[in-house]
Write an enzyme that holds these catalytic residues in place. Structure first.
Site, PDB file in Angstrom:
ATOM      1  N   ASP A 160      10.364   5.855  -9.974  1.00  0.00           N
ATOM      2  CA  ASP A 160       9.951   6.612 -11.164  1.00  0.00           C
ATOM      3  C   ASP A 160      10.727   7.919 -11.313  1.00  0.00           C
ATOM      4  O   ASP A 160      11.029   8.344 -12.429  1.00  0.00           O
ATOM      5  CB  ASP A 160       8.453   6.911 -11.111  1.00  0.00           C
ATOM      6  CG  ASP A 160       7.605   5.675 -11.348  1.00  0.00           C
ATOM      7  OD1 ASP A 160       8.137   4.684 -11.874  1.00  0.00           O
ATOM      8  OD2 ASP A 160       6.400   5.703 -11.004  1.00  0.00           O
ATOM      9  N   LYS A 212      -0.804  -4.374  -3.213  1.00  0.00           N
ATOM     10  CA  LYS A 212      -2.086  -3.842  -2.747  1.00  0.00           C
ATOM     11  C   LYS A 212      -2.210  -2.415  -3.254  1.00  0.00           C
ATOM     12  O   LYS A 212      -1.700  -1.471  -2.651  1.00  0.00           O
ATOM     13  CB  LYS A 212      -2.149  -3.903  -1.218  1.00  0.00           C
ATOM     14  CG  LYS A 212      -3.322  -3.158  -0.578  1.00  0.00           C
ATOM     15  CD  LYS A 212      -4.679  -3.779  -0.881  1.00  0.00           C
ATOM     16  CE  LYS A 212      -5.759  -3.254   0.060  1.00  0.00           C
ATOM     17  NZ  LYS A 212      -6.048  -1.812  -0.076  1.00  0.00           N
ATOM     18  N   SER A 255       0.813  -1.211   0.000  1.00  0.00           N
ATOM     19  CA  SER A 255       0.000   0.000   0.000  1.00  0.00           C
ATOM     20  C   SER A 255       0.852   1.268   0.000  1.00  0.00           C
ATOM     21  O   SER A 255       1.506   1.585  -0.993  1.00  0.00           O
ATOM     22  CB  SER A 255      -0.965  -0.047   1.187  1.00  0.00           C
ATOM     23  OG  SER A 255      -1.997   0.895   1.049  1.00  0.00           O
TER      24      SER A 255
END
Length: 726
Positions: free
Chosen positions: A500, A514, A489
């Site tokens: 990224d 998740k 999460s």
């Protein structure tokens, strides 16, 4: 003959109940008195079939509407779905296929394709008919087992070459009652063998098994309408995704306690798993986490209070297991569990845990320093461990300027580490199951000047982008983020953003996956937890199902086939949407191959990694064991091989630590008990995975010093074309 007629014809059968509710509850505050021990079963007891209520029918209609019109997944209620609900419901009620026969399944054929239309309109009777028949079959099986035990364990033959299937979840249904009798004889023999090999006498084994089956039988006679409704609704809601579930009024009460974060107990999130209660995860800083023996995917067999006999909880309702485990602070509860890595369900361990409050400060981020000397050059690497993404909401709302939060604490730790002269930073997110979303967003902001951190898409395809608006940077040096399968999460949002942005390297194992957001909605009867949104990285890919793939992978003991989003039925798939423009601070493509090569060379000669690989190989061999022998001598030989391997691995680790080896497995277990008695006992030396993170950081500094600054971003991400999302 209709289902109702079948039930009526068999109304004199008796047995054990179990619940198939697929939802999680945290063992929380409430100093409830534990439930009493099981009583003897009345020989004349008769199972009373349960019936749906008007309130349940209304709740069913509301659930059906919300699933169809507000769930993230666009899924209609069709004949095909009806068959899937039917199969899922039977999996809830008889997941190991040990109660129903092919003959029983054939009697359900007329119902299979009609459940969908019935669920749309609140017609619950078909589901209740199935529940009642399954309950009666459970009763029949347990009475057979008790009769077998009463006939004497010496009547069982352990000299043949019989074998039993360990996991029957994918097995064919046995053809008839006679075949089920034979299966249950094998199950009883398997249970007896396991206890004999642990040194138990037949008299004690018979007593243990009798109490287990009588306890399950007692639960059967106490079956309630709410048990059937909750199991049926969760088979239904689970078609949309595994995180959408129905909470009965009683379960809603427990869930709300969980969400209040007032935690006193053992600090474990539990879930119903067929007839067992399974550990989903441990609360960071909680008693179970600190004690160290209880692990995710362990299944609870019995619960014992101090000075009392264990209470067998196989087949119990989840809320009742929760009540039994709760208790006053500083009292001890003892759990008998089937370990996640056990080769079959007869292998159990006993774990004593002292109940306590889960304190916020024990979940707080902490720091350390790794000092490395490589080729005559010294490196100082900072380490920040983040167990969870937390925030003291009460203090925040009260206007306390010194309220605790992950971001505030990490900012302070970075300041302290920089004052100590660290050259790089390792963020340890292993076993971090997530927490406050805004904290993940703010934490990313400590390492970038400003920009998007995560995208959230709802069922209407509306996309919200969370941004770090603060141009200040708390740390601009090189970064490594450690993850494992239990990183979930909010952890995945942070790790994905760092990856990224080219802000650092992710090292470890693939995360949980998740990537969905749930909301809890009140009903006229209970609550519905429903998935309404999905997380996407700034590069466009979802964290759902796939998680974050590390740049440098380190194997883990965790069984990915049992733990992780991609191990769950009906999990929402991975997909991607458009990327959002974001800064790319460093391109690791020029050095990643060399970093991996150096890492692999280190691990090829690292005795700790070699030992980890031995453990992983051993556990994989155990998991691959699909049958076990019911021959006493063969089983004893197998048992001794497993015990020798456990002792060998434990002693190899002792040798690495410069400690004396254990003479026997009993010595090892005694030592483990002593360690468990003092949950504050820690190893001063950082584990080798963290040290390897430090070595990778040193490699990065050695190969390219430019990555130590984010002041000159190299490029901007190119917008990726939107992929199909439906």
């Amino acid at each position: 003959m209709t289902i109702a007629e079948i039930i009526s014809a068999r109304s004199t059968l008796a047995g054990s109940r179990r619940t198939g509710v697929g939802k999680a509850i945290t063992i929380a505050l409430l100093l409830s008195a534990p439930l009493g021990l099981q009583a003897k079963i009345d020989a004349n007891a008769v199972y009373e079939p349960v019936s749906p209520t008007i309130d349940q029918a209304r709740a069913n209609i509301l659930i059906a509407r919300q699933l169809q019109f507000t769930h993230f997944r666009d899924l209609g209620i069709s004949d095909e779905l009806s068959g899937d609900v039917f199969d899922a419901y039977l999996d809830y009620l008889d997941g190991q296929r040990i109660y129903l026969s092919q003959e029983d399944i054939a009697k359900f054929d007329q119902v299979r394709t009609k459940l969908g239309s019935a669920l749309k309109t609140g017609q619950l009777q078909p589901g209740f008919d199935i529940y009642n028949l399954v309950q009666q079959r459970i009763i029949e099986r347990l009475k057979f087992a008790l009769n077998t035990i009463d006939s004497g364990l010496d009547s069982l033959d352990f000299s043949s070459n019989e074998r039993i299937l360990v996991d029957r979840s994918e097995a064919d249904w046995e053809p008839d009652a006679k075949a089920l009798d034979e299966l249950w004889i094998k199950r009883i023999k398997n249970a007896v063998l396991a206890q004999r090999l642990n040194g138990a006498k037949d008299e004690d084994i018979a007593d243990t098994l009798r109490r287990r089956y009588e306890g399950q039988l007692k639960r059967a006679y106490q079956a309630r309408s709410e048990d059937a409704f909750q199991a049926y609704m969760n088979a239904f809601t689970g078609m949309w995704d595994p995180h959408t579930s129905y909470f009965s009024p009683r379960t809603s009460e427990n869930f709300n306690i969980n969400m209040s974060l007032s935690l006193e107990g053992i600090g474990a999130v539990l879930q119903s798993d067929n007839e067992y209660t399974k550990v989903v995860r441990l609360v960071p800083g909680g008693p179970a986490s600190k004690q160290g023996e209880l692990q995710p995917a362990d299944r609870i067999v019995s619960v014992a209070q101090e000075g009392e006999k264990p209470v067998n909880v196989i087949g119990w309702r989840l809320d009742e297991v929760v009540d039994l485990i709760r208790g006053p602070r500083n009292s001890t509860v003892t759990l008998e569990v089937i370990p996640a890595n056990a080769s079959d369900e007869t292998i159990t361990e006993t774990i004593a845990i002292k109940r306590d409050e889960v304190k916020l400060e024990e979940q707080s981020a902490s720091k350390d320093v790794i000092q490395l000397n490589r080729g005559g050059k010294d490196y100082r690497i900072g380490v920040i461990t983040i167990p969870t993404f937390y925030a003291d909401f009460q203090a925040m709302q009260a206007g306390d300027p010194n309220y605790k939060s992950t971001t505030r604490d990490v900012r302070q730790l970075i300041t302290e580490l920089e004052a100590e002269g660290v050259e790089g930073l390792v963020i340890d997110l292993r076993n971090n199951g997530g927490g406050a979303l805004h904290e993940a967003n703010d934490l990313v902001g400590l390492f970038i000047d400003k920009g998007p951190t995560v995208q959230i898409r709802n069922a209407n395809n509306d996309v919200q982008v969370l941004n770090d608006e603060d141009p200040s940077v708390a740390y601009d040096g090189p970064l490594v983020v450690l993850t494992n399968r239990m990183s979930a999460s909010a952890s995945e949002i942070f790790a994905g953003a760092i990856q990224d942005y080219g802000r650092g390297l992710v090292v470890g194992s693939q995360t949980f996956g998740k990537g969905t957001v749930q909301a809890v909605r009140p009903l006229n009867h209970g609550q519905l937890k429903i998935t309404q949104s999905k997380f996407y990285r700034v590069s466009g890919g979802s964290t759902q199902h796939k998680g974050v793939i590390p740049d440098i992978e380190i194997p883990s003991r965790i069984d990915k086939s049992r733990i992780g989003e991609d191990a769950l039925e009906h999990a929402l798939p991975w997909d991607q949407i458009e990327a959002v423009p974001h800064t790319r601070y460093f391109d690791f493509s020029g050095i990643i191959d060399e970093l991996r090569k150096r890492h692999e060379e280190r691990f090829a000669t690292n005795p700790e990694f070699s030992l980890l690989q031995q453990e992983i190989d051993f556990l994989e061999r155990q998991r691959e064991t699909d049958t076990v022998s019911l021959n006493l001598e063969e089983r004893r030989a197998q048992h001794e091989r497993i015990e020798r391997t456990r002792l060998t691995i434990a002693n190899a680790r002792r040798e690495l630590q410069g400690k004396e080896p254990f003479d026997s497995l009993e010595d090892l277990e005694d030592w483990q008990d002593q360690q468990a008695a003092d949950p504050d006992t820690t190893d001063d030396e950082l584990d080798f995975i963290i040290r390897e993170g430090g070595h990778i950081m040193a490699d990065m500094l050695d190969l390219d010093q430019k990555m130590a600054s984010i002041l000159d971003p190299q490029q901007f991400a190119v917008q990726a074309p939107a992929a199909a999302v439906r």
